[in-house]
Write a protein that holds these residues in place. Structure first.
Motif, PDB file in Angstrom:
ATOM      1  N   GLN A 279       0.989  -1.270  -0.134  1.00 50.75           N
ATOM      2  CA  GLN A 279       0.087   0.010  -0.196  1.00 50.75           C
ATOM      3  C   GLN A 279       0.793   1.227  -0.171  1.00 50.75           C
ATOM      4  O   GLN A 279       1.759   1.205   0.703  1.00 50.75           O
ATOM      5  N   VAL A 280       0.350   2.426  -0.749  1.00 51.52           N
ATOM      6  CA  VAL A 280       1.038   3.453  -0.826  1.00 51.52           C
ATOM      7  C   VAL A 280       0.512   4.432   0.491  1.00 51.52           C
ATOM      8  O   VAL A 280      -0.389   4.549   0.848  1.00 51.52           O
ATOM      9  N   THR A 281       1.897   4.662   1.307  1.00 51.21           N
ATOM     10  CA  THR A 281       1.523   5.508   2.361  1.00 51.21           C
ATOM     11  C   THR A 281       2.034   6.984   2.396  1.00 51.21           C
ATOM     12  O   THR A 281       1.914   7.645   3.209  1.00 51.21           O
ATOM     13  N   GLY A 282       2.736   7.399   1.268  1.00 52.74           N
ATOM     14  CA  GLY A 282       2.924   8.677   0.973  1.00 52.74           C
ATOM     15  C   GLY A 282       3.299   8.904  -0.584  1.00 52.74           C
ATOM     16  O   GLY A 282       3.883   7.907  -1.051  1.00 52.74           O
ATOM     17  N   LEU A 283       3.092  10.131  -0.955  1.00 56.32           N
ATOM     18  CA  LEU A 283       3.300  10.415  -2.255  1.00 56.32           C
ATOM     19  C   LEU A 283       3.476  11.854  -2.274  1.00 56.32           C
ATOM     20  O   LEU A 283       2.586  12.714  -1.980  1.00 56.32           O
ATOM     21  N   GLN A 284       4.603  12.131  -3.286  1.00 53.73           N
ATOM     22  CA  GLN A 284       4.776  13.654  -3.631  1.00 53.73           C
ATOM     23  C   GLN A 284       5.276  13.791  -4.998  1.00 53.73           C
ATOM     24  O   GLN A 284       6.391  13.047  -5.499  1.00 53.73           O
ATOM     25  N   SER A 285       4.915  14.661  -5.877  1.00 53.05           N
ATOM     26  CA  SER A 285       5.258  14.773  -7.168  1.00 53.05           C
ATOM     27  C   SER A 285       5.386  16.002  -7.583  1.00 53.05           C
ATOM     28  O   SER A 285       4.664  16.815  -6.906  1.00 53.05           O
ATOM     29  N   SER A 286       6.292  16.386  -8.603  1.00 56.13           N
ATOM     30  CA  SER A 286       6.319  17.653  -9.058  1.00 56.13           C
ATOM     31  C   SER A 286       6.444  17.708 -10.453  1.00 56.13           C
ATOM     32  O   SER A 286       7.103  16.817 -10.937  1.00 56.13           O
ATOM     33  N   THR A 287       6.004  18.717 -11.041  1.00 53.75           N
ATOM     34  CA  THR A 287       6.054  18.744 -12.585  1.00 53.75           C
ATOM     35  C   THR A 287       5.839  20.055 -13.121  1.00 53.75           C
ATOM     36  O   THR A 287       5.508  21.077 -12.224  1.00 53.75           O
ATOM     37  N   GLY A 288       5.967  20.572 -14.420  1.00 60.59           N
ATOM     38  CA  GLY A 288       6.042  21.853 -14.865  1.00 60.59           C
ATOM     39  C   GLY A 288       6.554  21.844 -16.271  1.00 60.59           C
ATOM     40  O   GLY A 288       6.898  20.889 -16.914  1.00 60.59           O
ATOM     41  N   MET A 289       6.392  23.044 -16.863  1.00 61.38           N
ATOM     42  CA  MET A 289       6.792  23.265 -18.273  1.00 61.38           C
ATOM     43  C   MET A 289       8.390  23.360 -18.516  1.00 61.38           C
ATOM     44  O   MET A 289       9.041  22.918 -19.573  1.00 61.38           O
ATOM     45  N   THR A 290       9.036  23.580 -17.462  1.00 55.64           N
ATOM     46  CA  THR A 290      10.581  23.862 -17.381  1.00 55.64           C
ATOM     47  C   THR A 290      11.322  22.552 -16.792  1.00 55.64           C
ATOM     48  O   THR A 290      12.348  22.117 -17.022  1.00 55.64           O
ATOM     49  N   GLY A 291      10.610  21.881 -15.476  1.00 52.64           N
ATOM     50  CA  GLY A 291      11.212  21.046 -14.680  1.00 52.64           C
ATOM     51  C   GLY A 291      11.137  19.674 -15.223  1.00 52.64           C
ATOM     52  O   GLY A 291      10.182  19.242 -15.945  1.00 52.64           O
ATOM     53  N   ILE A 292      11.848  18.755 -14.543  1.00 50.03           N
ATOM     54  CA  ILE A 292      11.674  17.253 -15.137  1.00 50.03           C
ATOM     55  C   ILE A 292      10.647  16.756 -14.073  1.00 50.03           C
ATOM     56  O   ILE A 292      11.135  16.790 -12.883  1.00 50.03           O
ATOM     57  N   PRO A 293       9.490  15.958 -14.615  1.00 47.61           N
ATOM     58  CA  PRO A 293       8.590  15.423 -13.757  1.00 47.61           C
ATOM     59  C   PRO A 293       9.267  14.606 -12.775  1.00 47.61           C
ATOM     60  O   PRO A 293      10.051  13.625 -13.110  1.00 47.61           O
ATOM     61  N   THR A 294       9.284  14.411 -11.408  1.00 46.85           N
ATOM     62  CA  THR A 294       9.613  13.917 -10.440  1.00 46.85           C
ATOM     63  C   THR A 294       8.511  13.262  -9.323  1.00 46.85           C
ATOM     64  O   THR A 294       7.627  14.202  -9.052  1.00 46.85           O
ATOM     65  N   ALA A 295       8.785  12.143  -8.832  1.00 43.80           N
ATOM     66  CA  ALA A 295       7.866  11.648  -7.826  1.00 43.80           C
ATOM     67  C   ALA A 295       8.632  11.065  -6.915  1.00 43.80           C
ATOM     68  O   ALA A 295       9.653  10.342  -7.241  1.00 43.80           O
ATOM     69  N   THR A 296       8.047  11.216  -5.607  1.00 39.48           N
ATOM     70  CA  THR A 296       8.652  10.243  -4.435  1.00 39.48           C
ATOM     71  C   THR A 296       7.587   9.428  -4.173  1.00 39.48           C
ATOM     72  O   THR A 296       6.418  10.143  -3.714  1.00 39.48           O
ATOM     73  N   VAL A 297       7.787   8.282  -3.786  1.00 48.76           N
ATOM     74  CA  VAL A 297       6.607   7.237  -3.344  1.00 48.76           C
ATOM     75  C   VAL A 297       7.054   6.553  -2.342  1.00 48.76           C
ATOM     76  O   VAL A 297       7.993   6.071  -2.152  1.00 48.76           O
ATOM     77  N   LYS A 298       6.473   6.410  -1.077  1.00 56.09           N
ATOM     78  CA  LYS A 298       6.604   5.860   0.205  1.00 56.09           C
ATOM     79  C   LYS A 298       5.657   4.413   0.295  1.00 56.09           C
ATOM     80  O   LYS A 298       4.517   4.954   0.123  1.00 56.09           O
ATOM     81  N   MET A 299       6.201   3.421   0.308  1.00 59.09           N
ATOM     82  CA  MET A 299       5.109   2.234   0.629  1.00 59.09           C
ATOM     83  C   MET A 299       5.454   1.212   1.487  1.00 59.09           C
ATOM     84  O   MET A 299       6.684   1.101   2.135  1.00 59.09           O
ATOM     85  N   VAL A 300       4.542   0.631   1.984  1.00 57.96           N
ATOM     86  CA  VAL A 300       4.519  -0.532   3.107  1.00 57.96           C
ATOM     87  C   VAL A 300       4.245  -1.927   2.478  1.00 57.96           C
ATOM     88  O   VAL A 300       3.242  -2.030   1.912  1.00 57.96           O
ATOM     89  N   GLY A 301       5.206  -2.901   2.477  1.00 51.36           N
ATOM     90  CA  GLY A 301       4.801  -4.087   1.795  1.00 51.36           C
ATOM     91  C   GLY A 301       4.495  -5.155   3.046  1.00 51.36           C
ATOM     92  O   GLY A 301       4.323  -4.892   4.149  1.00 51.36           O
ATOM     93  N   PRO A 302       4.424  -6.285   2.538  1.00 51.71           N
ATOM     94  CA  PRO A 302       3.937  -7.524   3.262  1.00 51.71           C
ATOM     95  C   PRO A 302       4.752  -7.463   4.667  1.00 51.71           C
ATOM     96  O   PRO A 302       4.205  -8.258   5.725  1.00 51.71           O
ATOM     97  N   ASP A 303       6.245  -7.206   4.677  1.00 46.30           N
ATOM     98  CA  ASP A 303       7.034  -7.487   5.884  1.00 46.30           C
ATOM     99  C   ASP A 303       6.867  -6.244   6.752  1.00 46.30           C
ATOM    100  O   ASP A 303       7.566  -6.098   7.781  1.00 46.30           O
ATOM    101  N   ASN A 304       5.816  -5.275   6.429  1.00 43.92           N
ATOM    102  CA  ASN A 304       5.597  -4.045   7.188  1.00 43.92           C
ATOM    103  C   ASN A 304       6.867  -3.203   7.618  1.00 43.92           C
ATOM    104  O   ASN A 304       6.832  -2.446   8.294  1.00 43.92           O
ATOM    105  N   VAL A 305       7.732  -3.250   6.535  1.00 42.48           N
ATOM    106  CA  VAL A 305       8.774  -2.291   6.326  1.00 42.48           C
ATOM    107  C   VAL A 305       8.204  -1.367   5.175  1.00 42.48           C
ATOM    108  O   VAL A 305       8.157  -1.511   4.373  1.00 42.48           O
ATOM    109  N   GLU A 306       8.741   0.023   5.794  1.00 40.93           N
ATOM    110  CA  GLU A 306       8.365   1.167   5.023  1.00 40.93           C
ATOM    111  C   GLU A 306       9.870   1.402   3.985  1.00 40.93           C
ATOM    112  O   GLU A 306      10.686   1.621   4.347  1.00 40.93           O
TER     113      GLU A 306
END
Length: 684
Positions: free
Chosen positions: A519-546
């Motif tokens: 499951q996704v526990t955190g998400l942040q993205s940035s984009t625009g006409m001049t910058g490079i689209p970037t995303a930071t994703v935080k997830m928790v898996g079956p082992d409960n490690v983030e």
């Protein structure tokens, strides 16, 4: 035998207008005993419960028992007596494996949503989803559930067996329990695997088939007619030898087969022990008068036809699947195969809701045919109030939405916009409705006239649950809790409250959390006409490690999906991506629907066998996600689809490991998906 259709019958099958309405008007005794007699002379009749202005005889009215009150308590609280009566289960003849139906007017409903319906591209279902749909089909009252194609893969086998173990043994108070059927090619290995999956059910059935049309025999099977007949005999004989008393045989592409050859192969199948003969219009080629005449000819010319039940299985390539099925019933077919919402191969199958309501409304007036089979007063035991909830459940789990103008269950089926129509509806609803939404499990509430429940961040669980029931969603308490939790999260962000469409989107969103490994526990993205689209994703898996990863992409969604792929360690191809606004306005909820397919040769590559063609192909997994933020909505949908893929692979690998332990010499033939070699053997 030449079949002549009357204008009335043609109008029944091909027209959409009707002068009578299915309206829940008071006509039942609240203290009476349910009548279950099913002989031709004294059998109770349901059709009058579906009409407003037609005279009726007291002896033909279904009487409600106190069970109606019990049903009322589980279907939305207090109801008026007429609506409560709609929830009383319909009586049906006792099911006797290997025997004719006691009442020649009774039409069995054979649902193949979990087999043929799942063959729709992108309609892959998990085992838990299949079980839930099967239980809803039992509530609906279908006679036979075709639970799947057990040889296709270990997961398919497990899903069918689970349904047989559970739904196939859950007996209702009236003694009803559905027949659990599995599909099998006419090959001993397939048939044995099918029997292993279904034999635990109270009423198991093997459904085996082989093609009989010239084009199929010559180009697909490379078999002579004599060889095909022998294969059919051997298949039915072997199924009976395993201890299965209920064997259904289908001559695939019967609609384009030589009738004389059908007489021969079907006669031999009866001799071998077949109890149901299913006549498929595999390619949707036939016209209703053609297909009806074929059923009449088969009943007249097949040796032993009076000892078996004839069935129809019609595809919708020309939009005639329902009409052809009803034409079959008109000429003596007493089992109709269909699917929820009409889903299935290519253009789909006959739609269960259309068949059930056509017989409910017209079964006692338009089916007295020259075929002279029964009295012509046809009926089923389908409980129509569960049509809408079952339709919605299948839409959510398959990701396949009905078109708005779909008969019976489409979003516009009970909506009126024309001024003339609205005027008529205000004066008398029967002017433009031949059935009411209540009759199929929907409730016409004050919300339709602008005074509905306002759902916002201060709304409680009861308000949300009540509105969901009014919309046709009969959720278990645990599922309602999950939906309510997500509702509160969305309501905090969305001003002005949630519309019905928003609520339905949340239900769909939560349908994808059944197998939530990641499951996704955190998400942040940035984009625009001049910058490079970037995303930071935080997830928790079956082992409960983030874990978290930052990635770039061609756009914010691409960057998010690349980050998710890296965290989860998957390699897939995005088959489709669809983003739509649920309602209007800047704060509207967004719903994203995606379909993914494992990359060929990648770490998640997986294949399964096609039920009819036998070839191996990659499975497609679909899911949906909703949020007021379109990037979050896209991430939720993508992770939900990936969770389905990983869950499916885990079950398959576990089954293979178990089979290897049981077969130390490496012989796990009966547990693996049908291989190319298996397909070759079948075609030889």
């Amino acid at each position: 035998m030449k079949i002549m259709w009357s204008a009335a019958v043609a109008a029944t099958l091909l027209a959409s207008s009707c002068s009578s309405a299915f309206v829940p008007t008071p006509r039942y005794s609240s203290n009476a005993v349910v009548t279950t007699t099913t002989t031709t002379a004294s059998r109770v009749n349901h059709h009058d419960a579906f009409r407003r202005h037609r005279p009726r005889s007291p002896s033909r009215v279904v009487m409600a028992s106190s069970a109606a009150a019990d049903e009322t308590n589980t279907n939305g609280g207090d109801m008026d007596p007429a609506t409560a009566a709609l929830y009383v289960r319909k009586p049906r003849p006792a099911y006797k494996p290997g025997a004719m139906v006691d009442d020649p007017d009774y039409v069995r409903i054979f649902d193949t949503t979990l087999r043929d319906g799942e063959q729709s591209p992108g309609a892959t279902l998990t085992s838990s989803e299949k079980l839930e749909i099967a239980r809803m089909l039992a509530k609906l009252g279908v006679d036979i559930i075709e639970a799947g194609f057990p040889i296709a893969s270990p997961d398919d086998f497990d899903a069918v067996k689970q349904i047989a173990d559970k739904v196939g043994n859950e007996v209702f108070e009236d003694g009803y329990v559905p027949v659990i059927c599995g599909l099998s090619r006419a090959f001993p290995k397939d048939i044995e695997r099918c029997w292993d999956a279904i034999k635990s059910a109270k009423h198991p059935r093997i459904h085996t088939f082989i093609a009989t049309s010239k084009i199929h025999m010559e180009t697909k099977l490379n078999k002579t007619p004599d060889e095909v007949v022998q294969i059919a005999i051997d298949a039915v004989t072997y199924a009976k030898s395993l201890g299965c008393d209920d064997v259904e045989f289908s001559p695939e592409d019967a609609g384009r087969s030589d009738p004389e050859f059908l007489y021969r192969v079907l006669g031999e199948a009866i001799k071998a022990g077949a109890t149901t003969l299913n006549i498929p219009d595999t390619t949707g080629w036939n016209m209703p008068w053609e297909f009806g005449a074929l059923i009449a000819k088969l009943r007249e010319n097949v040796p032993g036809a009076d000892k078996v039940v004839f069935s129809t299985h019609c595809h919708n390539d020309l939009g005639l699947a329902t009409a052809n099925s009803l034409a079959g019933a008109y000429n003596g077919a007493r089992q109709l195969e269909c699917t929820i919402n009409g889903i299935g191969e290519r253009a789909g199958n006959a739609s269960l809701d259309e068949i059930a309501m056509a017989i409910a409304l017209k079964g006692d007036t338009e089916f007295n045919s020259p075929a002279q089979f029964g009295s012509g007063n046809l009926y089923t035991a389908i409980n129509p109030v569960y049509i809408s909830p079952t339709s919605k459940l299948v839409q959510e789990y398959t990701g396949m939405r009905c078109q708005p103008h779909k008969a019976i269950v489409g979003a516009n089926a009970f909506r009126h916009e024309s001024g003339i129509h609205q005027d008529g509806m205000i004066k008398n609803k029967s002017t433009y409705e031949i059935m009411t939404p209540e009759s199929i499990g929907l409730t016409r509430t004050a919300g339709e006239s602008g005074a509905g429940i306002f759902l916002g961040k201060h709304s409680g669980r009861n308000a949300v649950g009540t509105r969901l029931r009014e919309l046709g969603y009969d959720l278990e308490p645990e599922k309602l809790n999950d939906v309510f939790k997500r509702f509160k999260e969305v309501a905090e962000k969305k001003k002005g409250g949630l519309e019905d469409e928003d609520l339905e989107a949340i239900v769909t969103d939560q349908a994808g959390t059944v197998n939530e490994l990641w499951q996704v526990t955190g998400l942040q993205s940035s984009t625009g006409m001049t910058g490079i689209p970037t995303a930071t994703v935080k997830m928790v898996g079956p082992d409960n490690v983030e874990r978290y990863v930052a990635m770039t992409g061609t756009g914010p969604v691409d960057a998010v999906y690349k980050a998710i792929d890296q965290i989860m360690g998957v390699s897939v191809e995005l088959e489709s991506y669809k983003l739509e606004s649920v309602t209007e306005g800047i704060e509207a909820l967004a719903t994203t629907r995606v379909s993914i397919r494992p990359t060929v040769g990648g770490p998640n590559d997986t294949k399964s066998a096609h039920a009819q063609l036998g070839g191996l192909s990659d499975r497609t997994f679909s899911a949906a996600g909703s949020d007021t933020d379109i990037i979050t909505s896209s991430a939720r949908a993508y992770v939900s689809a990936l969770n389905k893929l990983l869950s499916w692979n885990m079950r398959r690998m576990q089954q293979q490991d178990d089979d290897e332990e049981e077969a130390p010499n490496g012989s796990a033939d009966n547990a693996v998906a049908a291989s190319p070699e298996t397909v070759k053997l079948v075609e030889q």
